[in-house]
Scaffold this motif. Structure first.
Motif, PDB file in Angstrom:
ATOM      1  N   TRP A  15     -34.114  56.692  76.881  1.00  0.00           N
ATOM      2  CA  TRP A  15     -35.553  56.618  77.095  1.00  0.00           C
ATOM      3  C   TRP A  15     -36.343  56.548  75.787  1.00  0.00           C
ATOM      4  O   TRP A  15     -37.578  56.585  75.806  1.00  0.00           O
ATOM      5  N   ARG A  16     -35.650  56.460  74.666  1.00  0.00           N
ATOM      6  CA  ARG A  16     -36.296  56.592  73.355  1.00  0.00           C
ATOM      7  C   ARG A  16     -37.492  55.655  73.185  1.00  0.00           C
ATOM      8  O   ARG A  16     -38.535  56.046  72.637  1.00  0.00           O
ATOM      9  N   LYS A  17     -37.366  54.418  73.634  1.00  0.00           N
ATOM     10  CA  LYS A  17     -38.431  53.437  73.420  1.00  0.00           C
ATOM     11  C   LYS A  17     -39.672  53.684  74.287  1.00  0.00           C
ATOM     12  O   LYS A  17     -40.718  53.082  74.041  1.00  0.00           O
ATOM     13  N   THR A  18     -39.548  54.531  75.283  1.00  0.00           N
ATOM     14  CA  THR A  18     -40.673  54.754  76.201  1.00  0.00           C
ATOM     15  C   THR A  18     -41.470  56.010  75.877  1.00  0.00           C
ATOM     16  O   THR A  18     -42.606  56.152  76.352  1.00  0.00           O
ATOM     17  N   LEU A  51     -45.570  56.420  76.365  1.00  0.00           N
ATOM     18  CA  LEU A  51     -46.019  57.273  77.470  1.00  0.00           C
ATOM     19  C   LEU A  51     -46.964  58.358  76.962  1.00  0.00           C
ATOM     20  O   LEU A  51     -47.989  58.645  77.587  1.00  0.00           O
ATOM     21  N   ARG A  52     -46.622  58.968  75.841  1.00  0.00           N
ATOM     22  CA  ARG A  52     -47.518  59.995  75.263  1.00  0.00           C
ATOM     23  C   ARG A  52     -48.869  59.381  74.904  1.00  0.00           C
ATOM     24  O   ARG A  52     -49.920  60.014  75.100  1.00  0.00           O
ATOM     25  N   ALA A  53     -48.857  58.155  74.389  1.00  0.00           N
ATOM     26  CA  ALA A  53     -50.108  57.498  74.000  1.00  0.00           C
ATOM     27  C   ALA A  53     -51.004  57.257  75.201  1.00  0.00           C
ATOM     28  O   ALA A  53     -52.227  57.159  75.058  1.00  0.00           O
ATOM     29  N   ARG A  54     -50.420  57.176  76.388  1.00  0.00           N
ATOM     30  CA  ARG A  54     -51.187  56.964  77.616  1.00  0.00           C
ATOM     31  C   ARG A  54     -51.529  58.279  78.317  1.00  0.00           C
ATOM     32  O   ARG A  54     -52.034  58.277  79.433  1.00  0.00           O
ATOM     33  N   HIS A 110     -31.117  45.851  84.331  1.00  0.00           N
ATOM     34  CA  HIS A 110     -30.989  47.138  85.013  1.00  0.00           C
ATOM     35  C   HIS A 110     -31.474  48.283  84.121  1.00  0.00           C
ATOM     36  O   HIS A 110     -32.152  49.199  84.603  1.00  0.00           O
ATOM     37  N   ASP A 111     -31.166  48.259  82.840  1.00  0.00           N
ATOM     38  CA  ASP A 111     -31.645  49.284  81.898  1.00  0.00           C
ATOM     39  C   ASP A 111     -33.038  48.900  81.406  1.00  0.00           C
ATOM     40  O   ASP A 111     -33.250  48.544  80.241  1.00  0.00           O
ATOM     41  N   ALA A 112     -34.014  49.003  82.289  1.00  0.00           N
ATOM     42  CA  ALA A 112     -35.373  48.539  81.985  1.00  0.00           C
ATOM     43  C   ALA A 112     -35.983  49.293  80.823  1.00  0.00           C
ATOM     44  O   ALA A 112     -36.770  48.728  80.055  1.00  0.00           O
ATOM     45  N   MET A 113     -35.650  50.577  80.680  1.00  0.00           N
ATOM     46  CA  MET A 113     -36.245  51.372  79.610  1.00  0.00           C
ATOM     47  C   MET A 113     -35.814  50.889  78.221  1.00  0.00           C
ATOM     48  O   MET A 113     -36.459  51.220  77.221  1.00  0.00           O
ATOM     49  N   ILE A 114     -34.751  50.094  78.183  1.00  0.00           N
ATOM     50  CA  ILE A 114     -34.267  49.529  76.929  1.00  0.00           C
ATOM     51  C   ILE A 114     -34.611  48.052  76.844  1.00  0.00           C
ATOM     52  O   ILE A 114     -35.054  47.557  75.810  1.00  0.00           O
ATOM     53  N   ASP A 115     -34.423  47.331  77.951  1.00  0.00           N
ATOM     54  CA  ASP A 115     -34.641  45.887  77.961  1.00  0.00           C
ATOM     55  C   ASP A 115     -36.120  45.520  77.924  1.00  0.00           C
ATOM     56  O   ASP A 115     -36.514  44.590  77.210  1.00  0.00           O
ATOM     57  N   GLU A 116     -36.950  46.249  78.695  1.00  0.00           N
ATOM     58  CA  GLU A 116     -38.390  45.949  78.772  1.00  0.00           C
ATOM     59  C   GLU A 116     -39.189  47.254  78.766  1.00  0.00           C
ATOM     60  O   GLU A 116     -39.918  47.569  79.721  1.00  0.00           O
ATOM     61  N   PRO A 117     -39.120  48.039  77.688  1.00  0.00           N
ATOM     62  CA  PRO A 117     -39.793  49.342  77.691  1.00  0.00           C
ATOM     63  C   PRO A 117     -41.306  49.246  77.813  1.00  0.00           C
ATOM     64  O   PRO A 117     -41.931  50.086  78.471  1.00  0.00           O
ATOM     65  N   LYS A 171     -43.135  46.903  79.370  1.00  0.00           N
ATOM     66  CA  LYS A 171     -43.464  46.581  80.766  1.00  0.00           C
ATOM     67  C   LYS A 171     -43.224  47.783  81.673  1.00  0.00           C
ATOM     68  O   LYS A 171     -44.004  48.040  82.599  1.00  0.00           O
ATOM     69  N   LEU A 172     -42.144  48.516  81.417  1.00  0.00           N
ATOM     70  CA  LEU A 172     -41.852  49.676  82.253  1.00  0.00           C
ATOM     71  C   LEU A 172     -42.931  50.736  82.101  1.00  0.00           C
ATOM     72  O   LEU A 172     -43.408  51.303  83.097  1.00  0.00           O
ATOM     73  N   VAL A 173     -43.349  51.022  80.874  1.00  0.00           N
ATOM     74  CA  VAL A 173     -44.396  52.020  80.650  1.00  0.00           C
ATOM     75  C   VAL A 173     -45.690  51.578  81.328  1.00  0.00           C
ATOM     76  O   VAL A 173     -46.378  52.386  81.972  1.00  0.00           O
TER      77      VAL A 173
END
Length: 247
Positions: free
Chosen positions: A21-24, A28-31, A222-229, A231-233
């Protein structure tokens, strides 16, 4: 210390740790969210705790202990892949109002008595994949590329994946009547240009929009938190900022 206004617990899938989850976390905190990336027993930096008795209930307890230790209420649980089973188990133990929202991220949608073996389309393959490491039954790490990550990310994920405790995929999940009453149910399905009809959890019949579920698609591996962090956030923020009224 007061509870954060928007606590969000991020539960990783099989073979992953909180590292995924490192990239998110920063976005997330900024939001305005307070994200907590869990590493489940026997995985990631807790791989040294791998033992024969580590099962799904152990992992549910991991998250319950974090919620207790951090004194969190009104939590949004995000369960990725196998982590959706853990998130459902936590919801069943705590219920509303401790859990505000249950977000399945490309995850199975369990009912009472399900295990990973019974609920996933490839469950019958898992017993054949089982191996033993230091006396503990495990599922060996898979191929990072199959999780929809690329380039440097694929190399990073591959070296971080851990053998996954096998008992976690055979443990039945106990979901008593009314276990999700008052908890908002959200499903995020990850799709690419090649698999709109054939995602990892292709049977979506349990996502019941008539019962107030909200369902979204995210173009990512499938690993959206890594592939598209990013967009996921953005999608998690949209989900949490427009809360549905749950009976």
């Amino acid at each position: 210390m007061p509870t954060p206004d928007h606590p969000m617990i991020l539960i990783p899938g099989a073979q992953h740790g909180g590292w995924c989850w490192r990239k998110t976390l920063g976005p997330l905190r900024a939001r305005g969210y307070a994200p907590y990336a869990v590493t489940l027993t026997g995985l990631g930096e807790r791989a040294h705790l791998l033992a024969p008795d580590v099962d799904l209930d152990t992992h549910i307890t991991d998250v319950l202990q974090m919620i207790e230790a951090e004194e969190l209420t009104g939590v949004s649980l995000v369960g990725h892949s196998y982590g959706g089973m853990v998130a459902a188990g936590v919801t069943a133990r705590l219920r509303h109002p401790a859990v505000r929202r249950l977000i399945y991220l490309d995850s199975p949608v369990p009912v009472d008595g399900d295990s990973i073996i019974s609920v996933t389309p490839f469950g019958e393959q898992l017993p054949r994949m089982r191996t033993v490491v230091d006396g503990v039954g495990v599922l060996p790490p898979g191929e990072a590329a199959a999780m929809g990550v690329h380039g440097d990310d694929a190399a990073w994920v591959q070296r971080r994946l851990s053998p996954h405790p096998y008992a976690t995929v055979t443990t039945p999940l106990h979901l008593p009547d009314g276990w999700n009453d008052g908890v908002e149910q959200v499903y995020i399905r990850c799709v690419t240009g090649h698999d709109e009809d054939h995602g990892p959890w292709a049977d979506m019949s349990r996502v019941d929009t008539s019962a107030g579920w909200r369902s979204f698609e995210l173009r990512s591996g499938h690993d959206a938190m890594i592939d598209e962090p990013v967009k996921l956030v953005e999608l998690l923020d949209e989900v949490c900022a427009t809360e549905e009224v749950v009976a």
